[in-house]
Design a protein around this motif. Structure first.
Motif, PDB file in Angstrom:
ATOM      1  N   ASN A 190      38.867   1.672  39.797  1.00 34.48           N
ATOM      2  CA  ASN A 190      39.902   0.758  39.322  1.00 34.48           C
ATOM      3  C   ASN A 190      40.786   0.234  40.440  1.00 34.48           C
ATOM      4  OD1 ASN A 190      41.201   3.095  39.946  1.00 34.48           O
ATOM      5  ND2 ASN A 190      42.236   3.353  37.984  1.00 34.48           N
ATOM      6  N   LEU A 191      40.396   0.444  41.678  1.00 39.57           N
ATOM      7  CA  LEU A 191      41.210  -0.012  42.803  1.00 39.57           C
ATOM      8  C   LEU A 191      41.280  -1.532  42.855  1.00 39.57           C
ATOM      9  CD1 LEU A 191      42.833   0.739  45.333  1.00 39.57           C
ATOM     10  CD2 LEU A 191      40.692   0.748  46.622  1.00 39.57           C
ATOM     11  N   LEU A 192      40.143  -2.199  42.608  1.00 41.92           N
ATOM     12  CA  LEU A 192      40.114  -3.662  42.668  1.00 41.92           C
ATOM     13  C   LEU A 192      40.962  -4.275  41.561  1.00 41.92           C
ATOM     14  CD1 LEU A 192      39.009  -6.232  43.941  1.00 41.92           C
ATOM     15  CD2 LEU A 192      36.988  -6.013  42.499  1.00 41.92           C
ATOM     16  N   THR A 193      40.856  -3.744  40.350  1.00 43.30           N
ATOM     17  CA  THR A 193      41.649  -4.297  39.246  1.00 43.30           C
ATOM     18  C   THR A 193      43.148  -4.075  39.468  1.00 43.30           C
ATOM     19  OG1 THR A 193      41.333  -2.239  38.013  1.00 43.30           O
ATOM     20  CG2 THR A 193      39.770  -4.017  37.607  1.00 43.30           C
ATOM     21  N   GLU A 194      43.506  -2.921  40.009  1.00 45.01           N
ATOM     22  CA  GLU A 194      44.915  -2.675  40.307  1.00 45.01           C
ATOM     23  C   GLU A 194      45.424  -3.626  41.380  1.00 45.01           C
ATOM     24  OE1 GLU A 194      45.273   1.381  41.362  1.00 45.01           O
ATOM     25  OE2 GLU A 194      45.117   2.139  39.296  1.00 45.01           O
ATOM     26  N   TYR A 211      48.575  -8.416  42.952  1.00 42.18           N
ATOM     27  CA  TYR A 211      48.449  -9.507  43.925  1.00 42.18           C
ATOM     28  C   TYR A 211      48.381  -8.989  45.358  1.00 42.18           C
ATOM     29  CZ  TYR A 211      49.976 -12.181  39.857  1.00 42.18           C
ATOM     30  OH  TYR A 211      50.080 -12.718  38.602  1.00 42.18           O
ATOM     31  N   ASP A 212      47.671  -7.877  45.528  1.00 40.93           N
ATOM     32  CA  ASP A 212      47.507  -7.279  46.851  1.00 40.93           C
ATOM     33  C   ASP A 212      46.256  -7.889  47.496  1.00 40.93           C
ATOM     34  OD1 ASP A 212      47.393  -5.723  49.109  1.00 40.93           O
ATOM     35  OD2 ASP A 212      47.749  -3.825  48.054  1.00 40.93           O
ATOM     36  N   ASN A 213      46.453  -8.997  48.211  1.00 37.78           N
ATOM     37  CA  ASN A 213      45.320  -9.748  48.741  1.00 37.78           C
ATOM     38  C   ASN A 213      44.527  -8.968  49.787  1.00 37.78           C
ATOM     39  OD1 ASN A 213      45.950 -12.013  47.169  1.00 37.78           O
ATOM     40  ND2 ASN A 213      47.385 -12.792  48.700  1.00 37.78           N
ATOM     41  N   GLY A 214      45.199  -8.157  50.568  1.00 36.91           N
ATOM     42  CA  GLY A 214      44.498  -7.386  51.588  1.00 36.91           C
ATOM     43  C   GLY A 214      43.490  -6.422  50.980  1.00 36.91           C
ATOM     44  N   VAL A 215      43.904  -5.711  49.927  1.00 32.64           N
ATOM     45  CA  VAL A 215      43.001  -4.782  49.264  1.00 32.64           C
ATOM     46  C   VAL A 215      41.887  -5.530  48.541  1.00 32.64           C
ATOM     47  CG1 VAL A 215      42.834  -2.980  47.497  1.00 32.64           C
ATOM     48  CG2 VAL A 215      44.820  -3.069  49.025  1.00 32.64           C
ATOM     49  N   VAL A 229      38.089  -4.669  49.502  1.00 32.61           N
ATOM     50  CA  VAL A 229      37.186  -4.070  48.517  1.00 32.61           C
ATOM     51  C   VAL A 229      36.015  -5.008  48.223  1.00 32.61           C
ATOM     52  CG1 VAL A 229      37.002  -3.271  46.137  1.00 32.61           C
ATOM     53  CG2 VAL A 229      38.997  -2.664  47.504  1.00 32.61           C
ATOM     54  N   THR A 230      36.294  -6.313  48.123  1.00 34.84           N
ATOM     55  CA  THR A 230      35.217  -7.282  47.871  1.00 34.84           C
ATOM     56  C   THR A 230      34.211  -7.280  49.016  1.00 34.84           C
ATOM     57  OG1 THR A 230      36.765  -8.672  46.635  1.00 34.84           O
ATOM     58  CG2 THR A 230      34.705  -9.681  47.347  1.00 34.84           C
ATOM     59  N   PHE A 284      33.641  -4.783  51.017  1.00 37.96           N
ATOM     60  CA  PHE A 284      32.965  -3.489  50.939  1.00 37.96           C
ATOM     61  C   PHE A 284      31.832  -3.531  49.920  1.00 37.96           C
ATOM     62  CE2 PHE A 284      32.963   0.901  49.084  1.00 37.96           C
ATOM     63  CZ  PHE A 284      32.388   1.537  50.170  1.00 37.96           C
ATOM     64  N   TYR A 285      32.086  -4.104  48.749  1.00 35.89           N
ATOM     65  CA  TYR A 285      31.059  -4.235  47.725  1.00 35.89           C
ATOM     66  C   TYR A 285      29.915  -5.135  48.204  1.00 35.89           C
ATOM     67  CZ  TYR A 285      34.211  -2.095  44.286  1.00 35.89           C
ATOM     68  OH  TYR A 285      35.031  -1.226  43.598  1.00 35.89           O
ATOM     69  N   ALA A 286      30.260  -6.237  48.875  1.00 32.96           N
ATOM     70  CA  ALA A 286      29.228  -7.166  49.335  1.00 32.96           C
ATOM     71  C   ALA A 286      28.329  -6.531  50.390  1.00 32.96           C
ATOM     72  CB  ALA A 286      29.880  -8.431  49.895  1.00 32.96           C
ATOM     73  N   VAL A 287      28.923  -5.784  51.313  1.00 35.08           N
ATOM     74  CA  VAL A 287      28.134  -5.119  52.349  1.00 35.08           C
ATOM     75  C   VAL A 287      27.203  -4.077  51.735  1.00 35.08           C
ATOM     76  CG1 VAL A 287      28.281  -3.590  54.359  1.00 35.08           C
ATOM     77  CG2 VAL A 287      29.803  -5.551  54.182  1.00 35.08           C
ATOM     78  N   LEU A 288      27.706  -3.318  50.775  1.00 32.80           N
ATOM     79  CA  LEU A 288      26.857  -2.328  50.111  1.00 32.80           C
ATOM     80  C   LEU A 288      25.702  -2.990  49.360  1.00 32.80           C
ATOM     81  CD1 LEU A 288      29.342   0.297  48.620  1.00 32.80           C
ATOM     82  CD2 LEU A 288      27.916   0.504  50.653  1.00 32.80           C
TER      83      LEU A 288
END
Length: 229
Positions: free
Chosen positions: A179-183, A188-192, A196-197, A199-203
């Motif tokens: 739930n880190l991305l939804t939080e 509006y934490d653009n850095g996170v 995270v996006t 990180f998901y794309a690389v995986l």
């Protein structure tokens, strides 16, 4: 501020990875033997029961699985939420089962389909006419060829265990990364969000590459060095 941080437990990625990798192992340990048994006993009672479960797993949303497992777990006295202070290993059981149930049906469906397709191939008829037993035909020929597409998804199952499961972790109050991305979006934490996006794309890219490499190792007909004819 001069604050000393004391971390006596896993990180967010650690909790998510434990749940993800154990649920994947459970899914493969149950789904693969069940799919093999369904293919070998096609149109019999076991195959029909497995087909009913596959249809049920496809028709029922994953959220319904989670609440169903949570309700059953509450009836038998299992912990339904994570308690980092007083919790035991039992609090991992229900989230792992909730994550594994849909994957079991998916593995059963595809492995049964691939094995039945291989059973109707010419080389199987030739092996049967050559005097091989049905057990040898299934283990040495049918299962080996039918497992090639299944093997491709193994790296994705392992790597995506790092990303966590948003709904499951919210329902069971798991302090994971799901739930880190939804939080971050809500705050509006653009850095996170960007991190995270990425990180998901690389995986995703790595899992596809590793899946192709692993499939080429299992199937000698696949080669990345020779040119097409």
């Amino acid at each position: 501020t001069n604050v000393q941080t004391v971390n006596k437990t896993y990180s967010k990625v650690g909790f998510s990875f434990i749940l993800g990798i154990l649920s994947s192992l459970l899914a493969y340990l149950i789904g693969i033997p069940a799919g093999i048994s369904m293919a070998r006993k096609k149109d019999k009672l076991g195959d029909k029961i497995g087909t009913i479960y596959i249809i049920f797993s496809l028709a029922v949303p994953s959220l319904a699985y989670i609440f169903m497992v949570k309700a059953l777990g509450r009836l038998i006295g299992m912990p339904t939420t994570f308690d980092l202070d007083k919790g035991t290993w039992l609090m991992y059981v229900l989230p792992i089962i909730s994550l594994a149930l849909p994957s079991i049906g998916n593995l059963m469906k595809w492995l049964r389909r691939y094995m039945i397709d291989q059973m109707n191939s010419d080389y199987v008829k030739f092996a049967r006419s050559g005097g091989l037993t049905e057990g040898e035909i299934f283990t040495k020929h049918i299962l080996k060829n039918a497992a090639i597409p299944i093997v491709q998804g193994v790296p994705a199952s392992v790597l995506f265990a790092l990303t966590g499961a948003i709904i499951t972790e919210r329902v069971y109050v798991v302090p994971g990364i799901g739930n880190l991305l939804t939080e971050a979006i809500n705050k509006y934490d653009n850095g996170v969000i960007v991190g995270v996006t990425l990180f998901y794309a690389v995986l995703s890219v790595i899992s596809i590459i590793l899946g192709d490499v692993l499939m080429s190792m299992v199937d000698p007909r696949i080669s990345f060095s020779t040119k097409d004819r």
